[in-house]
Design a protein around this motif. Structure first.
Motif, short mmCIF file in Angstrom:
data_model
loop_
_atom_site.label_atom_id
_atom_site.label_comp_id
_atom_site.label_asym_id
_atom_site.label_seq_id
_atom_site.Cartn_x
_atom_site.Cartn_y
_atom_site.Cartn_z
N PRO A 181 42.86 36.45 40.28
CA PRO A 181 44.07 36.01 40.77
C PRO A 181 43.58 34.94 41.28
CG PRO A 181 43.62 38.54 41.88
CD PRO A 181 42.24 38.54 40.65
N GLY A 182 45.37 34.30 40.97
CA GLY A 182 45.47 32.78 41.48
C GLY A 182 44.71 31.39 40.53
N ASP A 183 43.94 32.89 38.76
CA ASP A 183 44.07 31.50 38.45
C ASP A 183 45.33 30.76 37.59
OD1 ASP A 183 41.43 31.42 38.42
OD2 ASP A 183 40.55 32.62 36.86
N THR A 184 45.58 29.67 37.00
CA THR A 184 46.80 29.17 36.35
C THR A 184 46.12 29.03 35.07
OG1 THR A 184 48.18 28.34 38.25
CG2 THR A 184 48.31 27.09 35.94
N VAL A 185 46.77 28.99 34.63
CA VAL A 185 46.70 29.39 32.36
C VAL A 185 47.62 28.19 31.64
CG1 VAL A 185 46.33 30.22 30.36
CG2 VAL A 185 45.37 31.52 31.80
N VAL A 186 47.81 26.97 31.11
CA VAL A 186 48.05 25.96 30.29
C VAL A 186 48.28 25.66 29.21
CG1 VAL A 186 48.94 23.62 30.72
CG2 VAL A 186 48.16 24.92 33.23
N LEU A 187 49.46 25.76 28.39
CA LEU A 187 49.01 26.08 27.14
C LEU A 187 50.23 24.86 26.56
CD1 LEU A 187 50.02 29.64 26.16
CD2 LEU A 187 48.05 28.57 26.61
N ARG A 188 48.89 23.86 26.14
CA ARG A 188 49.88 22.88 25.21
C ARG A 188 50.22 22.73 24.07
NH1 ARG A 188 46.36 19.14 30.14
NH2 ARG A 188 47.93 19.54 31.71
N VAL A 189 51.28 22.31 23.23
CA VAL A 189 51.71 22.24 22.06
C VAL A 189 51.97 21.32 21.41
CG1 VAL A 189 52.42 23.32 20.40
CG2 VAL A 189 51.68 25.26 22.26
N LEU A 238 53.34 25.15 28.32
CA LEU A 238 53.76 26.89 29.20
C LEU A 238 53.03 26.99 30.08
CD1 LEU A 238 55.65 29.84 29.71
CD2 LEU A 238 53.64 30.01 27.24
N ARG A 239 53.06 27.21 30.99
CA ARG A 239 51.70 27.22 32.93
C ARG A 239 52.02 28.78 32.76
NH1 ARG A 239 50.57 22.56 34.76
NH2 ARG A 239 49.19 23.91 36.57
N GLY A 240 51.36 29.74 33.24
CA GLY A 240 51.55 31.31 34.55
C GLY A 240 50.39 31.36 35.11
N THR A 241 50.50 32.09 36.03
CA THR A 241 49.48 31.98 36.92
C THR A 241 49.67 33.54 37.35
OG1 THR A 241 50.30 29.94 38.06
CG2 THR A 241 49.18 31.33 39.82
N VAL A 242 48.17 33.90 37.94
CA VAL A 242 47.90 35.09 37.39
C VAL A 242 47.90 36.21 38.70
CG1 VAL A 242 45.92 36.77 37.84
CG2 VAL A 242 46.18 35.13 35.84
N GLY A 243 48.95 37.42 39.10
CA GLY A 243 49.19 37.82 40.13
C GLY A 243 48.15 38.43 40.89
N THR A 244 48.09 39.72 41.70
CA THR A 244 47.79 41.05 42.37
C THR A 244 47.75 41.71 41.82
OG1 THR A 244 47.28 39.42 44.42
CG2 THR A 244 46.71 41.86 44.71
N PRO A 245 47.00 42.53 40.90
CA PRO A 245 46.92 43.70 40.62
C PRO A 245 47.48 45.01 40.68
CG PRO A 245 45.05 43.24 40.26
CD PRO A 245 45.55 42.37 40.71
N GLN A 246 48.15 45.84 40.54
CA GLN A 246 48.83 47.33 42.03
C GLN A 246 47.88 48.25 41.05
OE1 GLN A 246 52.58 47.08 42.93
NE2 GLN A 246 52.78 49.60 42.40
N ALA A 247 47.29 48.74 42.13
CA ALA A 247 46.68 50.16 41.78
C ALA A 247 47.84 50.76 40.91
CB ALA A 247 46.06 50.40 42.70
N PRO A 248 48.00 52.21 39.98
CA PRO A 248 48.66 52.09 39.60
C PRO A 248 48.12 53.75 39.30
CG PRO A 248 45.84 52.91 38.13
CD PRO A 248 46.52 50.86 38.81
N VAL A 249 49.06 54.84 39.98
CA VAL A 249 49.82 55.82 40.02
C VAL A 249 48.18 56.69 38.81
CG1 VAL A 249 51.44 58.12 39.89
CG2 VAL A 249 52.31 56.27 40.52
#
Length: 323
Positions: free
Chosen positions: A284-292, A298-309
């Motif tokens: 969580p909090g890591d940012t991934v940057v893809l460049r072409v 294209l940027r994306g940041t990892v959020g916090t997972p939610q425990a599944p049912v």
């Protein structure tokens, strides 16, 4: 031309990106309309833009550039298969069947994410990204998108965008032992963006065999960990599109992912080569940057997972055949 969708001041607009401005289409036209018009009508599509409605690009929130009816994701890079098979299955192998025809799976068009999105992952100890380029399908007069030859399939490719096929490798590994998947290992998010660059813009990068020699890069936690040429695909996009249409149909808005680039296009490839979890999985909090090259970033940041049912394990059943 760069086709895009964005939100601003509580409204959604669709149109083109010109320099540092977002310019909407007039008369209620959409990116879907532009894709349906196809390559042969790009000049007409450019004329739809209403300069009077232009907004500074910095003042809008980009959305997923296409509401895709379907997303097919191929596995077209041999180097990726070599590395990730070791990480998932414990042995580096490219099976003979990989070379025969391009292989793809369908992923979830309902969990597409835009440039800059915070992605909520599943609970995973091996969260990963995947560096890809995707072709976006458009219309061609006189073609219904079925059983296409390679030349006609190429005419159906209106443009290209960047794709991040987020992956929970531990979930994926469990599923694929049942001979299905990736399923929930990929189901939670696929990022597309920041816009669609029309195919004519990338013609200078195309070689004699139809491959696009675009430089692609992946940056994680501020470090470049992947770098490849898109032309290392085993098949050019026109052949992927032709195969996707075989005994089937491709329609405007469909997305065809290249599969993951080699040489660090994902963490799992590197784990397979080193035998460990270095670089460490996404957190969580890591940012991934893809460049072409020729498309953008294209940027994306990892959020916090939610425990599944919680769900129970399968119950042993008596296999009786009548009540």
């Amino acid at each position: 031309m760069r086709l895009a969708r964005w939100s601003a001041d509580g409204t959604v607009e669709e149109g083109v990106i010109r320099d540092d401005a977002a310019v909407p289409f007039g008369a209620g036209r959409t990116v879907a309309d532009a894709l349906a018009a196809g390559l042969d009508r790009l000049e007409e599509v450019a004329g739809w833009a209403d300069a009077a409605g232009a907004r500074p690009l910095a003042g809008v929130q980009l959305m997923v550039p296409v509401a895709a009816p379907s997303v097919r994701d191929f596995v077209a890079f041999e180097e990726h298969v070599e590395g990730v098979s070791a990480a998932i299955d414990g042995a580096s192998e490219v099976v003979a069947e990989w070379y025969e025809l391009p292989t793809f799976y369908f992923t979830n068009p309902h969990t597409l994410r835009a440039d800059g999105a915070v992605v909520r992952p599943p609970v995973s100890a091996r969260l990963d990204f995947e560096l890809e380029v995707a072709a976006v399908i458009g219309g061609v007069d006189g073609s219904d998108g079925r059983d296409l030859d390679v030349e006609t399939a190429k005419r159906h490719i209106v443009g290209y965008t960047i794709m991040n096929d987020w992956s929970a490798r531990d979930v994926q590994g469990r599923e694929m032992k049942v001979r299905l998947g990736p399923c929930k290992g990929k189901d939670f998010a696929t990022s597309l963006g920041p816009w669609i660059v029309t195919a004519d813009e990338l013609t200078p990068y195309e070689d004699a065999d139809g491959f696009l020699a675009l430089e692609v890069e992946a940056w994680v936690r501020g470090e470049r960990i992947g770098h490849d040429l898109l032309s290392n695909m085993g098949w050019p996009f026109a052949e992927l599109a032709a195969y996707a249409s075989r005994d089937s149909r491709i329609v405007p808005g469909d997305v065809l992912g290249s599969g993951t680039a080699g040489n660090g296009g994902c963490l799992a490839e590197l784990w397979g080569r080193t035998g460990g979890l270095a670089p460490e999985p996404l957190r969580p909090g890591d940012t991934v940057v893809l460049r072409v090259e020729g498309i953008g970033e294209l940027r994306g940041t990892v959020g916090t997972p939610q425990a599944p049912v919680a769900l129970p394990a399968a119950r042993t059943r008596p296999r009786v055949r009548s009540r």
